[in-house]
Design a protein around this motif. Structure first.
Motif, PDB file in Angstrom:
ATOM      1  N   UNK A 210       1.204 -19.043   2.695  1.00 49.03           N
ATOM      2  CA  UNK A 210       1.318 -17.605   2.963  1.00 49.03           C
ATOM      3  C   UNK A 210       2.495 -17.021   2.197  1.00 49.03           C
ATOM      4  N   UNK A 211       2.309 -16.773   0.892  1.00 51.84           N
ATOM      5  CA  UNK A 211       3.320 -16.116   0.061  1.00 51.84           C
ATOM      6  C   UNK A 211       2.676 -14.916  -0.607  1.00 51.84           C
ATOM      7  N   UNK A 212       3.240 -13.748  -0.342  1.00 44.39           N
ATOM      8  CA  UNK A 212       2.741 -12.524  -0.959  1.00 44.39           C
ATOM      9  C   UNK A 212       3.926 -11.795  -1.581  1.00 44.39           C
ATOM     10  N   UNK A 213       3.781 -11.458  -2.877  1.00 42.86           N
ATOM     11  CA  UNK A 213       4.887 -10.802  -3.588  1.00 42.86           C
ATOM     12  C   UNK A 213       4.289  -9.746  -4.504  1.00 42.86           C
ATOM     13  N   UNK A 214       4.538  -8.473  -4.190  1.00 44.08           N
ATOM     14  CA  UNK A 214       3.865  -7.379  -4.884  1.00 44.08           C
ATOM     15  C   UNK A 214       4.850  -6.513  -5.651  1.00 44.08           C
ATOM     16  N   UNK A 215       4.329  -5.911  -6.727  1.00 44.56           N
ATOM     17  CA  UNK A 215       5.119  -4.929  -7.464  1.00 44.56           C
ATOM     18  C   UNK A 215       4.844  -3.548  -6.889  1.00 44.56           C
ATOM     19  N   UNK A 216       5.892  -2.891  -6.385  1.00 42.35           N
ATOM     20  CA  UNK A 216       5.698  -1.577  -5.771  1.00 42.35           C
ATOM     21  C   UNK A 216       7.045  -0.905  -5.545  1.00 42.35           C
ATOM     22  N   UNK A 217       6.996   0.383  -5.255  1.00 39.82           N
ATOM     23  CA  UNK A 217       8.176   1.178  -4.918  1.00 39.82           C
ATOM     24  C   UNK A 217       8.280   1.238  -3.402  1.00 39.82           C
ATOM     25  N   UNK A 218       9.227   0.523  -2.835  1.00 38.17           N
ATOM     26  CA  UNK A 218       9.289   0.353  -1.382  1.00 38.17           C
ATOM     27  C   UNK A 218       9.541   1.667  -0.650  1.00 38.17           C
ATOM     28  N   UNK A 219      10.204   2.619  -1.295  1.00 32.23           N
ATOM     29  CA  UNK A 219      10.487   3.883  -0.620  1.00 32.23           C
ATOM     30  C   UNK A 219       9.315   4.861  -0.724  1.00 32.23           C
ATOM     31  N   UNK A 220       8.734   4.973  -1.917  1.00 31.57           N
ATOM     32  CA  UNK A 220       7.666   5.953  -2.111  1.00 31.57           C
ATOM     33  C   UNK A 220       6.280   5.389  -1.819  1.00 31.57           C
ATOM     34  N   UNK A 221       6.078   4.103  -2.122  1.00 32.90           N
ATOM     35  CA  UNK A 221       4.757   3.499  -1.922  1.00 32.90           C
ATOM     36  C   UNK A 221       4.896   2.089  -1.357  1.00 32.90           C
ATOM     37  N   UNK A 222       5.342   1.946  -0.113  1.00 32.14           N
ATOM     38  CA  UNK A 222       5.511   0.602   0.463  1.00 32.14           C
ATOM     39  C   UNK A 222       4.211  -0.190   0.419  1.00 32.14           C
ATOM     40  N   UNK A 223       4.307  -1.457   0.028  1.00 33.17           N
ATOM     41  CA  UNK A 223       3.122  -2.257  -0.280  1.00 33.17           C
ATOM     42  C   UNK A 223       2.398  -2.773   0.956  1.00 33.17           C
ATOM     43  N   UNK A 224       3.123  -2.985   2.043  1.00 32.35           N
ATOM     44  CA  UNK A 224       2.526  -3.684   3.184  1.00 32.35           C
ATOM     45  C   UNK A 224       2.242  -2.706   4.327  1.00 32.35           C
ATOM     46  N   UNK A 225       0.934  -2.478   4.541  1.00 31.70           N
ATOM     47  CA  UNK A 225       0.491  -1.557   5.584  1.00 31.70           C
ATOM     48  C   UNK A 225      -0.673  -2.180   6.362  1.00 31.70           C
ATOM     49  N   UNK A 226      -0.770  -1.808   7.627  1.00 30.45           N
ATOM     50  CA  UNK A 226      -1.865  -2.249   8.489  1.00 30.45           C
ATOM     51  C   UNK A 226      -2.389  -1.033   9.250  1.00 30.45           C
ATOM     52  N   UNK A 227      -3.632  -0.698   8.987  1.00 32.79           N
ATOM     53  CA  UNK A 227      -4.266   0.442   9.686  1.00 32.79           C
ATOM     54  C   UNK A 227      -3.400   1.701   9.571  1.00 32.79           C
ATOM     55  N   UNK A 228      -3.008   2.010   8.322  1.00 37.80           N
ATOM     56  CA  UNK A 228      -2.225   3.208   8.008  1.00 37.80           C
ATOM     57  C   UNK A 228      -0.839   3.224   8.665  1.00 37.80           C
ATOM     58  N   UNK A 229      -0.401   2.058   9.106  1.00 36.27           N
ATOM     59  CA  UNK A 229       0.950   1.915   9.647  1.00 36.27           C
ATOM     60  C   UNK A 229       1.694   0.870   8.827  1.00 36.27           C
TER      61      UNK A 229
END
Length: 634
Positions: A210-229
């Protein structure tokens, strides 16, 4: 004597560095080296794989770059490494001399599984200490990462997240603990840094799936969401970028944040520190714990940041603050602090904050693993038993926190001090019956002149009556007037910088160890910005009494407490005027000071006499062996 495993790894890393340094910066050396390592690691894990360095070695050197490119294409098919990772790494094997590439491939093909993943961390540590600037400059030092990981208290089965993961160093430190059931999540905005971090985590795939590492902007477009949360995590370990300014576009988006991450106060425009901090709190489970490394400015700055800190304190979210010396971070001169956020504090910590000041005993770098482990163990002992280390650790009720100030030195009274090579234990109970008053009641504090090329020009002594006092002019317990630089000043209102006989001057930068009394003089002396001046009231304070007191362990203790270490170590006038001094009759001050001064004069006369005797003996030796005529002193 057989070499240790650590020495073997270092030999391999030095080999790759020596071959690649002519081509690349440190971050690119890591990218190319990890790319080769990843092939060998995958081959060792999957012997039947078509990914194999032998395919490269079986073709002539001129064709190896193309063959290696094909091997990487095959590796993308067999692993979870995305194609954009290789694009972001900007790998081009054709940049290397064919003979060099052949050497690197052959050396990698000889590595065994025992090298991994330890060699990955060793590679980062080697390259981060190379001279020059690189993307590695702001990576978190190994000591701080390991300490933060221990403070995180990761449990089996926990989810661990880093929203500003950089090269994934924090996440690797968690994985190095050997907990196979943890889930790792990270995100990083910079494409190349993300790619290198992602590749470094590839070597831990056998530790946990279970290793997940994404390229993203944590403030404007946080990568990890569940059901729009926002996804929630058990543990958060992060080193946010320090002192970033908020751009207009970012401010407009975060002002209407769709995830409501900033409930503790409006974000300031000048610094983004509390945007990252509040994001971490928002993604932390109700039973979660977060460990963050932040610049000290985030712990004391006024305005909106103070209001946010006060809310965090009131909500009892802050568990521990540990501050470290300036320059402990690679490529960052400001002091930093670890802040532990805990949403489910231990009962003994309820409504309290633990403060630890590690500025005086933590090393900036660790050459030996045993020294690093020793200080890690000491720090953990302090966090568990602060009552045994009251000189630099204390549990403070949140009701005693002053204006949201979270700088540890505000709440600690260090009862030991080191002067030169001597350490003194202080017992303040012995001073409780003594009378002390602040310096602002005994005289006037003033600053030195900030000289620049615009307001001050060096001249020959016969052109001006101004003499500038600099650091080099104070040594051997006195101010040496015969060595002062002559200057011409182009500035109005310089009277406040002109020194008088009996003024006491103290160096303003660094530790306050250069203290002198201005002697009688017939020149116009100007105090430079390197000093702070103090003009004692003639009817209440002897200047030499003050000098000798400030040089004592007690005086140095109070001067140390007057130092501002928020950015650099500096003595500020407003802090100096609150330093306390013992009250004695002026006649006794003169008697005691005269006795001490006389002893100092005798000491320096005897020192000079001893030096003269040594010079004569040396010259006699040269004469005796007939070499003295062959040289002369310039």
């Amino acid at each position: 004597m057989p070499r240790s495993h650590e020495e073997l790894l270092l030999t391999e890393i030095e080999f790759f560095h020596s071959r690649l340094r002519r081509y690349f910066e440190p971050e690119d050396i890591i990218a190319y080296t990890l790319s080769l390592f990843s092939i060998q690691y995958h081959t060792l894990q999957h012997p039947q794989s078509k990914v194999n360095l032998s395919r490269v070695l079986n073709v002539v050197a001129l064709d190896q770059a193309d063959t290696l490119t094909q091997v990487f294409k095959q590796m993308r098919l067999e692993t979870s490494l995305p194609e954009e990772l290789y694009t972001a790494l900007e790998i081009d094997w054709h940049l290397l001399n064919p003979e060099t590439l052949n050497e690197l491939v052959e050396r990698t093909s000889q590595m065994s599984l025992s090298y991994f993943p330890t060699i990955v961390e060793s590679l980062f540590q080697y390259e981060v200490h190379q001279p020059g600037n690189s993307l590695l400059d702001h990576s978190t030092p190994l000591f701080l990462r390991r300490l933060m990981t221990r403070l995180l208290q990761v449990l089996p089965g926990a989810s661990v997240y880093d929203g500003t993961a950089g090269f994934a160093g924090n996440l690797r430190s968690v994985l190095d603990q050997g907990l196979s059931t943890v889930s790792i999540y990270g995100e990083e905005i910079h494409p190349k840094i993300w790619a290198i971090g992602k590749l470094s985590l590839f070597f831990y795939t056998s530790h946990t799936s279970a290793i997940s590492f994404k390229q993203s902007d944590v403030l404007l477009h946080p990568a990890y969401q569940e059901r729009n949360q926002l996804q929630q995590f058990d543990r958060i370990l992060t080193t946010p970028p320090a002192n970033l300014r908020m751009m207009e576009y970012t401010a407009s988006i975060l002002a209407q944040d769709e995830w409501d991450r900033f409930p503790y106060g409006e974000l300031p425009r000048k610094h983004l520190d509390f945007a990252f901090i509040q994001h971490s709190i928002a993604t932390l489970k109700s039973t979660g714990r977060a460990v963050l490394l932040v610049p000290n400015g985030a712990l004391y700055r006024d305005g909106k940041e103070r209001l946010i800190r006060e809310q965090l304190i009131e909500m009892d979210l802050v568990d521990t603050v540990i501050t470290f010396p300036a320059y402990i971070m690679h490529g960052f001169s400001d002091p930093v602090s670890i802040v532990v956020i805990d949403k489910q504090k231990d009962t003994s910590r309820k409504d309290k904050i633990q403060f630890i000041d590690a500025t005086n005993w933590i090393q900036l770098t660790y050459a030996k693993t045993e020294d690093l482990e020793r200080d890690l163990n000491k720090m953990m002992e302090i966090t568990i038993h602060p009552e045994k280390h009251t000189s630099f650790a204390r549990l403070v009720p949140k009701s005693d926190i002053q204006s949201g100030n979270l700088i540890p030195s505000t709440y600690l009274k260090n009862e030991s001090i080191q002067i030169d090579k001597d350490e003194y234990q202080l017992n303040f109970t012995k001073l409780e019956s003594k009378d002390f008053i602040t310096l602002n009641q005994l005289g006037k504090v003033f600053s030195g002149l900030n000289t620049t090329s615009k307001n001050a020009v060096e001249t020959s002594p016969d052109m001006t009556s101004y003499r500038l006092i600099q650091l080099k002019d104070v040594y051997d317990d006195r101010l040496h007037l015969d060595e002062l630089k002559s200057i011409e000043i182009h500035q109005r209102s310089i009277e406040r910088y002109i020194l008088q006989e009996g003024d006491v001057i103290i160096n303003a930068r660094g530790l306050p160890t250069r203290i002198a009394v201005v002697p009688p003089h017939d020149q116009t002396l100007i105090l430079s910005q390197n000093f702070i001046g103090f003009r004692p009231n003639q009817n209440s304070l002897s200047p030499y009494f003050l000098k000798f007191y400030l040089e004592s362990p007690i005086g140095q203790y109070y001067l140390y407490r007057a130092l501002s270490t928020n950015t650099t170590t500096i003595l500020l006038p407003k802090l100096l005027q609150n330093v306390i001094c013992p009250v004695l009759p002026l006649s006794l001050q003169h008697v005691y000071s005269k006795n001490y001064y006389g002893a100092l004069e005798m000491y320096y006369r005897q020192m000079e006499s001893a030096k003269q005797t040594l010079r004569q003996a040396r010259q006699q030796f040269y004469d005796d062996i007939h070499i003295s005529t062959a040289f002369s002193k310039r």
